[in-house]
Scaffold this motif. Sequence first.
Motif, PDB file in Angstrom:
ATOM      1  N   PHE A  19      -0.339 -11.284   0.269  1.00 49.67           N
ATOM      2  CA  PHE A  19      -1.599 -10.672  -0.142  1.00 49.67           C
ATOM      3  C   PHE A  19      -1.514  -9.150  -0.008  1.00 49.67           C
ATOM      4  CE2 PHE A  19      -5.810  -8.987   0.999  1.00 49.67           C
ATOM      5  CZ  PHE A  19      -6.521  -9.322  -0.144  1.00 49.67           C
ATOM      6  N   ALA A  20      -0.942  -8.677   1.123  1.00 52.72           N
ATOM      7  CA  ALA A  20      -0.778  -7.232   1.312  1.00 52.72           C
ATOM      8  C   ALA A  20       0.131  -6.645   0.237  1.00 52.72           C
ATOM      9  CB  ALA A  20      -0.216  -6.952   2.709  1.00 52.72           C
ATOM     10  N   MET A  21       1.184  -7.356  -0.099  1.00 51.81           N
ATOM     11  CA  MET A  21       2.093  -6.880  -1.132  1.00 51.81           C
ATOM     12  C   MET A  21       1.419  -6.868  -2.503  1.00 51.81           C
ATOM     13  SD  MET A  21       5.937  -8.302  -1.988  1.00 51.81           S
ATOM     14  CE  MET A  21       5.347  -9.850  -2.680  1.00 51.81           C
ATOM     15  N   LEU A  22       0.621  -7.903  -2.806  1.00 53.39           N
ATOM     16  CA  LEU A  22      -0.067  -7.984  -4.095  1.00 53.39           C
ATOM     17  C   LEU A  22      -1.124  -6.896  -4.240  1.00 53.39           C
ATOM     18  CD1 LEU A  22      -0.565  -9.486  -6.754  1.00 53.39           C
ATOM     19  CD2 LEU A  22      -2.154 -10.984  -5.531  1.00 53.39           C
ATOM     20  N   VAL A  23      -1.861  -6.613  -3.155  1.00 56.27           N
ATOM     21  CA  VAL A  23      -2.874  -5.562  -3.214  1.00 56.27           C
ATOM     22  C   VAL A  23      -2.215  -4.206  -3.495  1.00 56.27           C
ATOM     23  CG1 VAL A  23      -4.511  -4.260  -1.805  1.00 56.27           C
ATOM     24  CG2 VAL A  23      -4.561  -6.750  -1.774  1.00 56.27           C
ATOM     25  N   ALA A  24      -1.093  -3.945  -2.851  1.00 54.59           N
ATOM     26  CA  ALA A  24      -0.389  -2.682  -3.089  1.00 54.59           C
ATOM     27  C   ALA A  24       0.117  -2.601  -4.520  1.00 54.59           C
ATOM     28  CB  ALA A  24       0.775  -2.550  -2.112  1.00 54.59           C
ATOM     29  N   TYR A  25       0.649  -3.693  -5.011  1.00 57.87           N
ATOM     30  CA  TYR A  25       1.153  -3.725  -6.395  1.00 57.87           C
ATOM     31  C   TYR A  25       0.031  -3.451  -7.388  1.00 57.87           C
ATOM     32  CZ  TYR A  25       3.513  -5.485 -10.583  1.00 57.87           C
ATOM     33  OH  TYR A  25       4.054  -5.611 -11.844  1.00 57.87           O
ATOM     34  N   TRP A  30      -2.135  -1.664 -11.793  1.00 62.65           N
ATOM     35  CA  TRP A  30      -3.306  -2.005 -12.603  1.00 62.65           C
ATOM     36  C   TRP A  30      -4.499  -1.091 -12.345  1.00 62.65           C
ATOM     37  CZ3 TRP A  30      -2.440  -7.547 -10.450  1.00 62.65           C
ATOM     38  CH2 TRP A  30      -1.311  -8.106 -11.080  1.00 62.65           C
ATOM     39  N   TRP A  31      -4.741  -0.755 -11.109  1.00 62.05           N
ATOM     40  CA  TRP A  31      -5.960  -0.012 -10.777  1.00 62.05           C
ATOM     41  C   TRP A  31      -5.740   1.498 -10.720  1.00 62.05           C
ATOM     42  CZ3 TRP A  31      -6.567  -3.762  -6.081  1.00 62.05           C
ATOM     43  CH2 TRP A  31      -6.871  -5.037  -6.567  1.00 62.05           C
ATOM     44  N   GLY A  32      -4.519   1.953 -10.567  1.00 66.17           N
ATOM     45  CA  GLY A  32      -4.234   3.381 -10.529  1.00 66.17           C
ATOM     46  C   GLY A  32      -4.847   4.106  -9.345  1.00 66.17           C
ATOM     47  N   ILE A  33      -4.962   3.438  -8.201  1.00 63.64           N
ATOM     48  CA  ILE A  33      -5.571   4.044  -7.013  1.00 63.64           C
ATOM     49  C   ILE A  33      -4.642   5.066  -6.374  1.00 63.64           C
ATOM     50  CG2 ILE A  33      -6.444   3.562  -4.687  1.00 63.64           C
ATOM     51  CD1 ILE A  33      -7.432   0.876  -5.712  1.00 63.64           C
ATOM     52  N   PHE A  34      -3.346   4.732  -6.306  1.00 58.47           N
ATOM     53  CA  PHE A  34      -2.389   5.614  -5.635  1.00 58.47           C
ATOM     54  C   PHE A  34      -1.478   6.273  -6.658  1.00 58.47           C
ATOM     55  CE2 PHE A  34      -3.193   2.264  -2.409  1.00 58.47           C
ATOM     56  CZ  PHE A  34      -3.787   3.071  -1.448  1.00 58.47           C
ATOM     57  N   SER A  35      -1.267   7.571  -6.474  1.00 58.90           N
ATOM     58  CA  SER A  35      -0.310   8.299  -7.285  1.00 58.90           C
ATOM     59  C   SER A  35       1.072   8.159  -6.665  1.00 58.90           C
ATOM     60  CB  SER A  35      -0.696   9.775  -7.365  1.00 58.90           C
ATOM     61  OG  SER A  35      -0.594  10.385  -6.087  1.00 58.90           O
ATOM     62  N   PHE A 251       8.161  10.065 -12.540  1.00 60.88           N
ATOM     63  CA  PHE A 251       7.241   9.636 -11.479  1.00 60.88           C
ATOM     64  C   PHE A 251       7.047   8.140 -11.430  1.00 60.88           C
ATOM     65  CE2 PHE A 251       4.520  13.658 -10.584  1.00 60.88           C
ATOM     66  CZ  PHE A 251       5.585  14.164  -9.881  1.00 60.88           C
ATOM     67  N   SER A 252       6.927   7.527 -12.578  1.00 62.99           N
ATOM     68  CA  SER A 252       6.548   6.121 -12.608  1.00 62.99           C
ATOM     69  C   SER A 252       7.705   5.197 -12.278  1.00 62.99           C
ATOM     70  CB  SER A 252       6.025   5.765 -14.010  1.00 62.99           C
ATOM     71  OG  SER A 252       7.037   5.976 -14.983  1.00 62.99           O
ATOM     72  N   ALA A 253       8.868   5.762 -11.987  1.00 60.86           N
ATOM     73  CA  ALA A 253      10.036   4.915 -11.823  1.00 60.86           C
ATOM     74  C   ALA A 253      10.155   4.298 -10.442  1.00 60.86           C
ATOM     75  CB  ALA A 253      11.307   5.714 -12.143  1.00 60.86           C
ATOM     76  N   GLY A 254       9.721   4.949  -9.401  1.00 61.75           N
ATOM     77  CA  GLY A 254       9.883   4.396  -8.066  1.00 61.75           C
ATOM     78  C   GLY A 254       9.617   5.435  -7.014  1.00 61.75           C
ATOM     79  N   PHE A 411       6.600  -0.270  -3.783  1.00 61.57           N
ATOM     80  CA  PHE A 411       7.954  -0.143  -4.343  1.00 61.57           C
ATOM     81  C   PHE A 411       8.098  -0.960  -5.615  1.00 61.57           C
ATOM     82  CE2 PHE A 411      12.209  -2.119  -4.469  1.00 61.57           C
ATOM     83  CZ  PHE A 411      12.958  -0.995  -4.751  1.00 61.57           C
ATOM     84  N   MET A 412       7.589  -2.190  -5.597  1.00 59.10           N
ATOM     85  CA  MET A 412       7.678  -3.045  -6.774  1.00 59.10           C
ATOM     86  C   MET A 412       6.910  -2.465  -7.953  1.00 59.10           C
ATOM     87  SD  MET A 412       7.227  -6.788  -4.952  1.00 59.10           S
ATOM     88  CE  MET A 412       7.029  -7.596  -6.535  1.00 59.10           C
ATOM     89  N   ALA A 413       5.715  -1.927  -7.674  1.00 58.09           N
ATOM     90  CA  ALA A 413       4.864  -1.408  -8.747  1.00 58.09           C
ATOM     91  C   ALA A 413       5.451  -0.168  -9.410  1.00 58.09           C
ATOM     92  CB  ALA A 413       3.473  -1.095  -8.197  1.00 58.09           C
ATOM     93  N   LEU A 414       6.228   0.604  -8.671  1.00 56.16           N
ATOM     94  CA  LEU A 414       6.759   1.853  -9.196  1.00 56.16           C
ATOM     95  C   LEU A 414       8.073   1.687  -9.944  1.00 56.16           C
ATOM     96  CD1 LEU A 414       5.972   4.140  -6.137  1.00 56.16           C
ATOM     97  CD2 LEU A 414       4.923   4.273  -8.387  1.00 56.16           C
ATOM     98  N   GLN A 415       8.603   0.481  -9.976  1.00 54.66           N
ATOM     99  CA  GLN A 415       9.849   0.255 -10.698  1.00 54.66           C
ATOM    100  C   GLN A 415       9.572  -0.058 -12.163  1.00 54.66           C
ATOM    101  OE1 GLN A 415      12.615   0.965  -9.117  1.00 54.66           O
ATOM    102  NE2 GLN A 415      11.348   1.292  -7.312  1.00 54.66           N
ATOM    103  N   PRO A 416      10.426   0.430 -13.062  1.00 55.09           N
ATOM    104  CA  PRO A 416      10.207   0.156 -14.487  1.00 55.09           C
ATOM    105  C   PRO A 416      10.407  -1.306 -14.846  1.00 55.09           C
ATOM    106  CG  PRO A 416      12.294   1.292 -14.148  1.00 55.09           C
ATOM    107  CD  PRO A 416      11.598   1.295 -12.822  1.00 55.09           C
TER     108      PRO A 416
END
Length: 508
Positions: A19-25, A30-35, A251-254, A411-416
Amino acid sequence: MISTNDFYNVMCSMVPLYFAMLVAYASVKWWGIFSPEQCSGINRFVAVFAVPVLSFHFISQNNPYQMDTKFILADTLSKSLVLVSLSIWCVCKGQIDWLITLFSVSTLPNTLVMGIPLLKAMYGDFTTSLMVQLVVLQCIIWYTLLLFLFEYRAAAILIQTQFPGQAAAAITKFEIDNDVISLDGRDPLLTESEVDDNGRIHVRIRRSTSSAATSVGPTPRGSNLSNAEIFSIGTPLEYGFGFRPVSPAGFSAGYASSDAYSLQPTPRASSFNELDSAAASPVAGKIFRQPSPVVKMVWESPEEGHGFGDVAEKDLSFRDCGRISVEEGLDMKETSTNQEMPRALVMLRLILIMVGRKLLRNPNTYSSVLGLSWSLISFKWNVGMPSLVKYSVKIISDAGLGMAMFSLGLFMALQPRLIACGTKMATISMLIRFIGGPILMCAASFAVGLRGAHLHAAIVQAALPQGIVPFVFAREYGLHPDILSTGVIFGMLVSLPVTLMYYILLGL
């Protein structure tokens, strides 16, 4: 037989982690909360404080005088079998690169973050002590060995490219400047060789002052001994080096590997003056600056609007960020056919210095050593940790597990791509990780007489997803980071059903 209640307890332990990993992802993807900059800060906190304190918390509470000898022996035997087998293959094929990668994939799981809560839910509290024992061995022995292999590879490439042929055999001493932390190629390095009257070569390795200089255009600076040229990252590709400039689009790579489980030095200029070195001529011999004919020694120059302190200057993806890369097709076996190397003691001293400097910059080294030292004192003389220290550690360690999983989600979200190394290589690495590893552990466990719940726990922990520390090393040294990245990301997704499958099958 596994009951419904047992299965439910395991899910109660695992679902909060995912759940913690999914919220971060979702927060990034999807939500663009963190840059990306904010993600880098979060990952930095996890690397420097959360995970080391979590590691210290578990290690300091584990009784080192009640180690499970058979369990430790089974784990050590399985890793040793893999290492010996791969070493024999490496000697025959000359593929030290694959020795390091395959050893990382097959034997180094994510024991601290995933192993402790999962095994505790499956088999009880006694597994926490077993997992902590493995964490101690990983941090002190196996990660140090992995660093040794990486530094040996980097040193071999450096010598083969800058002292080709039989010249390297005359090297009797390496001097490394204090600001050189590693030979991984992330910082521009220069070698200077001094030949004495007896033909012995003394080599000095230092950081180039141009690492802090400003680019003056694509004009290369040639070496006085070779045709190697030092280029700015902004050098056009037609000059033949093939490096692409680091741009904000990355930026969006990782996120930078220095933000995960390791610390990199702040770029700064060497106190040594390059211009003066060209005129230096000691009595004992002549000093030569030797950039390699094959090593690309790149010096970074901040582009307009972006300084060295900006996150934009970092390559934030899982791709090779090393500044020294070997030409395509360079095979270690072919290169070493007519290649001499310095004496074993000279190489050993060089590598041990580099490994020591890397370990001294890794907070997990201190947490493991301090935790083990305190546990030895505490359980020997029955000394309790002072309440002020105990609760100060607890308040951070309580957040450590959730923050570590949150960091993996970022980390997962920032990978292409989730699968960065291609479907075929990903399939092979997953088979090695989730089938080869447990089979080897099962064989080693039977060999040492491990049975019952301890045997089941050993097999399940061998099927845990890829540890992130080997990926950090792979990225820093530019050795198959795409394979280790896929092992971390895709392995986290498939590990839950795989470990549950092993749990059910072993319980039949």
